[in-house]
Design a protein around this motif. Structure first.
Motif, PDB file in Angstrom:
ATOM      1  N   GLU A  54      11.655  -3.059   6.309  1.00  0.00           N
ATOM      2  CA  GLU A  54      11.808  -4.257   7.410  1.00  0.00           C
ATOM      3  C   GLU A  54      10.401  -4.178   8.087  1.00  0.00           C
ATOM      4  N   ALA A  55       9.919  -3.163   8.295  1.00  0.00           N
ATOM      5  CA  ALA A  55       8.606  -2.970   9.427  1.00  0.00           C
ATOM      6  C   ALA A  55       7.485  -3.386   8.659  1.00  0.00           C
ATOM      7  N   TYR A  56       7.515  -2.990   7.264  1.00  0.00           N
ATOM      8  CA  TYR A  56       6.220  -3.266   6.493  1.00  0.00           C
ATOM      9  C   TYR A  56       6.186  -4.116   5.368  1.00  0.00           C
ATOM     10  N   GLU A  57       6.797  -3.881   4.447  1.00  0.00           N
ATOM     11  CA  GLU A  57       7.029  -4.655   3.150  1.00  0.00           C
ATOM     12  C   GLU A  57       7.508  -6.280   3.375  1.00  0.00           C
ATOM     13  N   LEU A  58       8.349  -6.448   4.314  1.00  0.00           N
ATOM     14  CA  LEU A  58       8.916  -7.538   4.526  1.00  0.00           C
ATOM     15  C   LEU A  58       7.877  -8.545   5.256  1.00  0.00           C
ATOM     16  N   ARG A  59       7.228  -7.843   5.964  1.00  0.00           N
ATOM     17  CA  ARG A  59       5.954  -8.531   7.003  1.00  0.00           C
ATOM     18  C   ARG A  59       4.903  -8.466   6.117  1.00  0.00           C
ATOM     19  N   GLY A  60       4.589  -8.066   5.125  1.00  0.00           N
ATOM     20  CA  GLY A  60       3.429  -8.003   4.184  1.00  0.00           C
ATOM     21  C   GLY A  60       2.243  -7.281   4.897  1.00  0.00           C
ATOM     22  N   VAL A  61       2.776  -6.010   5.868  1.00  0.00           N
ATOM     23  CA  VAL A  61       1.790  -5.149   6.344  1.00  0.00           C
ATOM     24  C   VAL A  61       1.720  -3.851   5.452  1.00  0.00           C
ATOM     25  N   ARG A  62       0.494  -3.438   5.229  1.00  0.00           N
ATOM     26  CA  ARG A  62       0.227  -2.097   4.610  1.00  0.00           C
ATOM     27  C   ARG A  62       0.884  -0.981   5.376  1.00  0.00           C
ATOM     28  N   ARG A  63       1.518  -0.088   4.450  1.00  0.00           N
ATOM     29  CA  ARG A  63       2.209   1.137   5.336  1.00  0.00           C
ATOM     30  C   ARG A  63       1.028   2.092   5.497  1.00  0.00           C
ATOM     31  N   PRO A  64       1.348   2.897   6.460  1.00  0.00           N
ATOM     32  CA  PRO A  64       0.523   3.944   6.906  1.00  0.00           C
ATOM     33  C   PRO A  64       0.548   5.098   5.774  1.00  0.00           C
ATOM     34  N   PHE A  65      -0.450   5.790   5.507  1.00  0.00           N
ATOM     35  CA  PHE A  65      -0.546   6.638   4.156  1.00  0.00           C
ATOM     36  C   PHE A  65       0.555   7.687   4.382  1.00  0.00           C
ATOM     37  N   LEU A  66       0.970   8.240   5.534  1.00  0.00           N
ATOM     38  CA  LEU A  66       1.746   9.332   5.404  1.00  0.00           C
ATOM     39  C   LEU A  66       3.300   8.869   5.247  1.00  0.00           C
ATOM     40  N   THR A  67       3.622   7.720   5.314  1.00  0.00           N
ATOM     41  CA  THR A  67       4.918   6.907   4.748  1.00  0.00           C
ATOM     42  C   THR A  67       5.125   6.940   3.476  1.00  0.00           C
ATOM     43  N   LYS A  68       4.198   7.352   2.858  1.00  0.00           N
ATOM     44  CA  LYS A  68       4.268   7.326   1.160  1.00  0.00           C
ATOM     45  C   LYS A  68       5.023   8.812   0.846  1.00  0.00           C
ATOM     46  N   PHE A  69       5.076   9.862   1.677  1.00  0.00           N
ATOM     47  CA  PHE A  69       5.435  11.170   1.278  1.00  0.00           C
ATOM     48  C   PHE A  69       7.018  11.102   1.886  1.00  0.00           C
ATOM     49  N   LEU A  70       7.467  10.113   2.771  1.00  0.00           N
ATOM     50  CA  LEU A  70       8.965  10.365   3.047  1.00  0.00           C
ATOM     51  C   LEU A  70       9.871   9.953   2.150  1.00  0.00           C
ATOM     52  N   PRO A  71      11.096  10.296   2.219  1.00  0.00           N
ATOM     53  CA  PRO A  71      12.054  10.169   0.953  1.00  0.00           C
ATOM     54  C   PRO A  71      12.660   8.720   1.126  1.00  0.00           C
ATOM     55  N   GLY A  72      12.602   8.125  -0.038  1.00  0.00           N
ATOM     56  CA  GLY A  72      13.205   6.716   0.235  1.00  0.00           C
ATOM     57  C   GLY A  72      12.126   5.712   0.682  1.00  0.00           C
ATOM     58  N   ALA A  73      11.062   6.028   0.950  1.00  0.00           N
ATOM     59  CA  ALA A  73      10.011   5.018   1.263  1.00  0.00           C
ATOM     60  C   ALA A  73       9.284   4.515   0.072  1.00  0.00           C
TER      61      ALA A  73
END
Length: 51
Positions: free
Chosen positions: A32-51
């Motif tokens: 909801e916070a990033y993908e739905l709004r078209g905003v790039r995710r912070p790099f560290l969120t790529k290491f979270l489970p389910g992200a």
């Protein structure tokens, strides 16, 4: 001095449901916070489970 074992607060099945539910809610929140709004995710969120 022996250790005192306590009875678990939650049953195994309840703990699994709460744990997996938390992962699902967290992944949905990140989506909801990033993908739905078209905003790039912070790099560290790529290491979270389910992200």
């Amino acid at each position: 001095m022996g250790t005192v074992r306590r009875k678990p607060l939650l049953s195994r099945n309840t703990a699994l449901v709460v744990g997996y539910g938390g992962i699902l809610v967290g992944a949905w929140s990140l989506w909801e916070a990033y993908e739905l709004r078209g905003v790039r995710r912070p790099f560290l969120t790529k290491f979270l489970p389910g992200a």
